[in-house]
Scaffold this motif. Structure first.
Motif, PDB file in Angstrom:
ATOM      1  N   GLY A 142       0.461  -1.300  -0.138  1.00 37.30           N
ATOM      2  CA  GLY A 142       0.211   0.061  -0.495  1.00 37.30           C
ATOM      3  C   GLY A 142       0.914   1.397  -0.347  1.00 37.30           C
ATOM      4  N   THR A 143       1.837   0.875   0.717  1.00 38.68           N
ATOM      5  CA  THR A 143       2.501   2.017   0.374  1.00 38.68           C
ATOM      6  C   THR A 143       3.477   2.594  -0.316  1.00 38.68           C
ATOM      7  OG1 THR A 143       3.504   1.054   2.830  1.00 38.68           O
ATOM      8  CG2 THR A 143       4.636   3.311   1.952  1.00 38.68           C
TER       9      THR A 143
ATOM     10  N   LEU B  77       1.046   4.394  -3.031  1.00 37.72           N
ATOM     11  CA  LEU B  77       0.457   5.765  -2.673  1.00 37.72           C
ATOM     12  C   LEU B  77       1.304   6.938  -2.601  1.00 37.72           C
ATOM     13  CD1 LEU B  77      -0.893   5.309   1.054  1.00 37.72           C
ATOM     14  CD2 LEU B  77      -2.156   6.492  -0.576  1.00 37.72           C
TER      15      LEU B  77
ATOM     16  N   PHE C  53      -2.381   5.822  10.005  1.00 29.97           N
ATOM     17  CA  PHE C  53      -0.801   5.253   9.891  1.00 29.97           C
ATOM     18  C   PHE C  53       0.518   5.652   9.359  1.00 29.97           C
ATOM     19  CE2 PHE C  53       1.984   1.361   7.953  1.00 29.97           C
ATOM     20  CZ  PHE C  53       2.651   1.503   9.000  1.00 29.97           C
TER      21      PHE C  53
ATOM     22  N   THR D 217       0.973   6.777   5.423  1.00 27.59           N
ATOM     23  CA  THR D 217       0.154   7.983   4.190  1.00 27.59           C
ATOM     24  C   THR D 217       0.815   9.284   4.389  1.00 27.59           C
ATOM     25  OG1 THR D 217      -1.422   7.692   5.187  1.00 27.59           O
ATOM     26  CG2 THR D 217      -1.956   9.312   4.056  1.00 27.59           C
TER      27      THR D 217
ATOM     28  N   VAL E 283      -8.107  10.464   3.948  1.00 31.60           N
ATOM     29  CA  VAL E 283      -8.110   8.999   3.888  1.00 31.60           C
ATOM     30  C   VAL E 283      -9.104   8.183   4.421  1.00 31.60           C
ATOM     31  CG1 VAL E 283      -6.525   6.647   5.888  1.00 31.60           C
ATOM     32  CG2 VAL E 283      -5.428   8.929   5.312  1.00 31.60           C
TER      33      VAL E 283
ATOM     34  N   LEU F 202     -10.038   5.924   7.192  1.00 32.96           N
ATOM     35  CA  LEU F 202     -10.092   5.380   8.028  1.00 32.96           C
ATOM     36  C   LEU F 202     -10.767   4.200   8.192  1.00 32.96           C
ATOM     37  CD1 LEU F 202      -7.138   5.416   9.320  1.00 32.96           C
ATOM     38  CD2 LEU F 202      -7.812   6.871  11.379  1.00 32.96           C
TER      39      LEU F 202
ATOM     40  N   ASP G 211      -6.758   7.620  -0.086  1.00 36.20           N
ATOM     41  CA  ASP G 211      -5.458   6.768   1.175  1.00 36.20           C
ATOM     42  C   ASP G 211      -6.853   5.303   1.152  1.00 36.20           C
ATOM     43  OD1 ASP G 211      -4.683   4.314   2.384  1.00 36.20           O
ATOM     44  OD2 ASP G 211      -3.075   5.825   3.695  1.00 36.20           O
TER      45      ASP G 211
ATOM     46  N   CYS H  90      -6.436   1.767   1.957  1.00 33.21           N
ATOM     47  CA  CYS H  90      -5.551   0.785   1.979  1.00 33.21           C
ATOM     48  C   CYS H  90      -6.362   0.713   3.481  1.00 33.21           C
ATOM     49  CB  CYS H  90      -4.883   1.593   2.298  1.00 33.21           C
ATOM     50  SG  CYS H  90      -3.275   1.877   1.091  1.00 33.21           S
ATOM     51  N   GLN H  91      -7.400   1.019   3.880  1.00 32.51           N
ATOM     52  CA  GLN H  91      -8.407   0.364   4.974  1.00 32.51           C
ATOM     53  C   GLN H  91     -10.249   0.248   4.692  1.00 32.51           C
ATOM     54  OE1 GLN H  91      -7.654   1.355   8.960  1.00 32.51           O
ATOM     55  NE2 GLN H  91      -5.870   1.413   9.122  1.00 32.51           N
TER      56      GLN H  91
ATOM     57  N   SER I 167      -3.975  -1.512   0.769  1.00 33.23           N
ATOM     58  CA  SER I 167      -2.860  -2.243   0.768  1.00 33.23           C
ATOM     59  C   SER I 167      -3.730  -3.551   0.700  1.00 33.23           C
ATOM     60  CB  SER I 167      -2.463  -1.849   2.195  1.00 33.23           C
ATOM     61  OG  SER I 167      -2.053  -3.329   2.886  1.00 33.23           O
TER      62      SER I 167
ATOM     63  N   TYR J 239      -2.336  -5.536   2.654  1.00 35.36           N
ATOM     64  CA  TYR J 239      -1.712  -6.242   3.781  1.00 35.36           C
ATOM     65  C   TYR J 239      -2.145  -7.396   4.575  1.00 35.36           C
ATOM     66  CZ  TYR J 239       1.619  -6.188   8.484  1.00 35.36           C
ATOM     67  OH  TYR J 239       2.384  -6.306   9.903  1.00 35.36           O
TER      68      TYR J 239
ATOM     69  N   LYS K  16      -5.068  -6.418   6.373  1.00 28.05           N
ATOM     70  CA  LYS K  16      -6.456  -6.045   5.883  1.00 28.05           C
ATOM     71  C   LYS K  16      -7.953  -6.918   5.463  1.00 28.05           C
ATOM     72  CE  LYS K  16      -3.882  -1.969   5.724  1.00 28.05           C
ATOM     73  NZ  LYS K  16      -3.232  -1.878   6.548  1.00 28.05           N
TER      74      LYS K  16
ATOM     75  N   GLU L  96       3.076  -9.552   1.857  1.00 31.03           N
ATOM     76  CA  GLU L  96       2.946  -7.974   1.168  1.00 31.03           C
ATOM     77  C   GLU L  96       2.373  -8.103  -0.694  1.00 31.03           C
ATOM     78  OE1 GLU L  96       3.977  -5.755   3.362  1.00 31.03           O
ATOM     79  OE2 GLU L  96       5.235  -6.064   4.932  1.00 31.03           O
ATOM     80  N   ALA L  97       1.325  -6.579  -0.290  1.00 34.72           N
ATOM     81  CA  ALA L  97       1.192  -6.257  -1.123  1.00 34.72           C
ATOM     82  C   ALA L  97       0.031  -5.590  -1.939  1.00 34.72           C
ATOM     83  CB  ALA L  97       0.099  -7.472  -2.387  1.00 34.72           C
TER      84      ALA L  97
ATOM     85  N   TYR M  14      -4.645   5.181  16.258  1.00 33.45           N
ATOM     86  CA  TYR M  14      -2.735   4.898  16.112  1.00 33.45           C
ATOM     87  C   TYR M  14      -2.399   4.975  17.722  1.00 33.45           C
ATOM     88  CZ  TYR M  14      -3.355   2.835  12.719  1.00 33.45           C
ATOM     89  OH  TYR M  14      -3.542   2.255  10.449  1.00 33.45           O
TER      90      TYR M  14
HETATM   91  C1  LIG Z   1      -4.536   4.034   6.669  1.00 38.10           C
HETATM   92  C2  LIG Z   1      -3.593   3.169   5.849  1.00 38.10           C
HETATM   93  N1  LIG Z   1      -2.124   3.923   4.851  1.00 38.10           N
HETATM   94  C3  LIG Z   1      -1.359   2.820   4.152  1.00 38.10           C
HETATM   95  C4  LIG Z   1      -0.496   2.048   4.642  1.00 38.10           C
HETATM   96  C5  LIG Z   1       0.088   1.251   4.261  1.00 38.10           C
HETATM   97  O1  LIG Z   1      -0.273  -0.407   3.363  1.00 38.10           O
HETATM   98  P1  LIG Z   1       1.060  -0.892   3.471  1.00 38.10           P
HETATM   99  O2  LIG Z   1       1.140  -1.854   4.471  1.00 38.10           O
HETATM  100  O3  LIG Z   1       0.486  -2.249   2.571  1.00 38.10           O
HETATM  101  O4  LIG Z   1       2.591  -0.521   2.706  1.00 38.10           O
HETATM  102  C6  LIG Z   1      -2.068   0.858   5.664  1.00 38.10           C
HETATM  103  C7  LIG Z   1      -1.913  -0.347   5.902  1.00 38.10           C
HETATM  104  O5  LIG Z   1      -1.022  -0.683   7.196  1.00 38.10           O
HETATM  105  C8  LIG Z   1      -2.633   1.634   6.271  1.00 38.10           C
HETATM  106  O6  LIG Z   1      -3.527   1.218   7.026  1.00 38.10           O
END
Ligand SMILES: Cc1ncc(COP(=O)(O)O)c(C=O)c1O
Length: 409
Positions: free
Chosen positions: A64-65, A68, A90, A93, A153, A155, A179, A181-182, A209, A211, A214, A221-222, A339
């Motif tokens: 996911g990183t 982004l 997280f 971002t 995001v 979230l 974002d 990712c969630q 993401s 991960y 998720k 990882e993907a 977090y």
């Molecule tokens: C909100 C958010 N952004 C970005 C990421 C990054 O994804 P990854 O862990 O696959 O790189 C995550 C994942 O943990 C996330 O929860």
């Protein structure tokens, strides 16, 4: 009395046991063709996930990183530009923003949804920025830098309020990268367009993401970028693969950020179950709401009318969350915090010059949030035990006891 069995915060073992044969078959079939990186399995997943999100392109990447970072870079965000996001996310971002060569600037969140507050975004643009009369660019008054992008995001699996965010972005000519990712499969009702839209289909591009934990998770990882922009998709395809469209002909310097075929095959299998898993999460959220309704001192997640969230996490708020976590741990119930420290107060970002008090809503929430067990297949009796744990902590009669005394056992 025997100790109660453990209710995990997240059960990743069960779904993999259930799908074991199909997942092992994926591994075997990729071994048979020895096509480990890219190739037909990755392309098939990209087609299927694009269709799932209602977009024309999906580009599988390493995380996911990566998603982004590549989305921002491909959209031309970098060179010291500002990308506006939220402090309660997280760190990936903001890592992606910085690594693309931009600078993160935060705006506070909405206390009900924990997502970007569009009003705060507006205030930042109207009071913290000016429009340059020559270039038309939006310039941060203090930093003297151009604002280029907004990164909302979604979230905990709940979509950010995208209509006003997109409207502001359009007004100031800014790029929006979601974002997501969630938020696999989360939906947003756009009043402007009069229809529901999938997370990942609303901005210039979006990052997902996969991960393992998720809602749609790989066995490693993907990640993926989704977009309706063919040129952007092409640039991201090059960025993930050392800047090449043709082997060993490098148009730009890129990265090693490809999705491997085994993970893509695993994701194809799991994608077929995602709707059922999402429905199970939604049902669990409804049940938590029923069990914990009007429990004094506990704030439950709120879902605005525009949101059809996918409950990646079920986050409640209490005054003394450390004690609640300890209390639940004592009852053999797993919890987590997503977090604990908002990004503007993290050591890594001392250099950005923020201080405590800058984003009061995010700071208050970060001190009070606790994520309760949430995963597909979470059993009703286990949710009752979790609710008992929460209610006995805040001094109420446990719901299990109430249910038993009412003969509902
Ligand atoms: C909100 C958010 N952004 C970005 C990421 C990054 O994804 P990854 O862990 O696959 O790189 C995550 C994942 O943990 C996330 O929860």
């Amino acid at each position: 009395m025997s100790e109660a069995y453990r209710i995990p915060f997240l059960d990743l073992v069960k779904p993999h046991k259930e799908l074991r044969e199909e997942l092992v078959n994926v591994f075997s079939s990729v071994l048979d063709i020895a096509g480990f990186i890219g190739g037909p399995v990755v392309e098939a997943f990209e087609r299927e996930f694009a269709a799932y999100c209602g977009v024309s392109h999906c580009i599988g990447v390493g995380s996911g990183t990566d998603a982004l970072r590549f989305a921002l870079m491909a959209a031309g965000v970098g060179g010291g530009d500002i990308a506006v996001t939220v402090p309660n996310t997280f760190i990936a971002t903001t890592e992606a923003i910085s690594q693309a060569g931009a600078r993160p600037v935060f705006v506070d969140i909405d206390e009900g949804t924990y997502n970007m507050d569009p009003q705060k975004l507006r205030e930042y643009f109207e009071s913290g920025c000016r429009v340059d009369s020559e270039t038309g660019h939006l310039i941060d008054r203090k930093l003297g830098r151009r604002v280029a992008a907004v990164v909302p995001v979604h979230l905990y699996g709940q979509p950010a309020d995208m209509d006003p965010i997109l409207e502001l972005a359009e007004r100031y000519n800014l790029i929006v990268i979601e974002d997501a990712c969630q938020a696999h499969g989360a939906e947003y009702f756009s009043k402007k367009d009069g229809c529901w839209k999938k997370a990942g289909s609303m901005g210039k591009a979006a990052a997902f993401s996969f991960y393992p934990g998720k809602n749609l998770g790989a066995c490693g990882e993907a990640g993926a970028v989704t977009t309706n922009d063919a040129d952007l998709a092409h640039t991201i395809q090059m960025l993930r693969d050392h800047g090449q469209a043709q082997k060993y002909y490098h148009d730009v310097e890129g990265y090693n950020g490809r999705l491997d075929a085994i993970q893509a095959g695993i994701l194809r299998v799991k994608l077929q179950h995602l709707e059922v898993w999402t429905e199970e999460r939604r049902q669990s959220a409804i049940r938590y709401r029923e069990l914990l309704a009007s429990t004094e001192g506990v704030v439950l997640p709120s879902e605005p009318a525009y949101s059809n969230g996918v409950y990646h996490l079920y986050v409640i708020r209490v005054d003394d969350r450390v004690q609640l976590q300890q209390h639940l741990a004592g009852a053999n119930i797993g919890t987590a915090i997503h977090y604990p420290v908002p990004l503007h107060l993290q050591k890594a970002y001392v250099g950005l010059g923020y201080q405590a008090g800058d984003f009061p809503v995010a700071e208050r929430c970060a001190a009070e949030i606790v994520s309760l067990p949430m995963f597909p297949g979470l059993r009703k009796k286990d949710q009752i035990r979790v609710a008992d744990g929460v209610q006995s902590f805040v001094g109420r009669a446990p719901v299990g006891a109430l249910a038993a005394s009412a003969g509902r056992g």
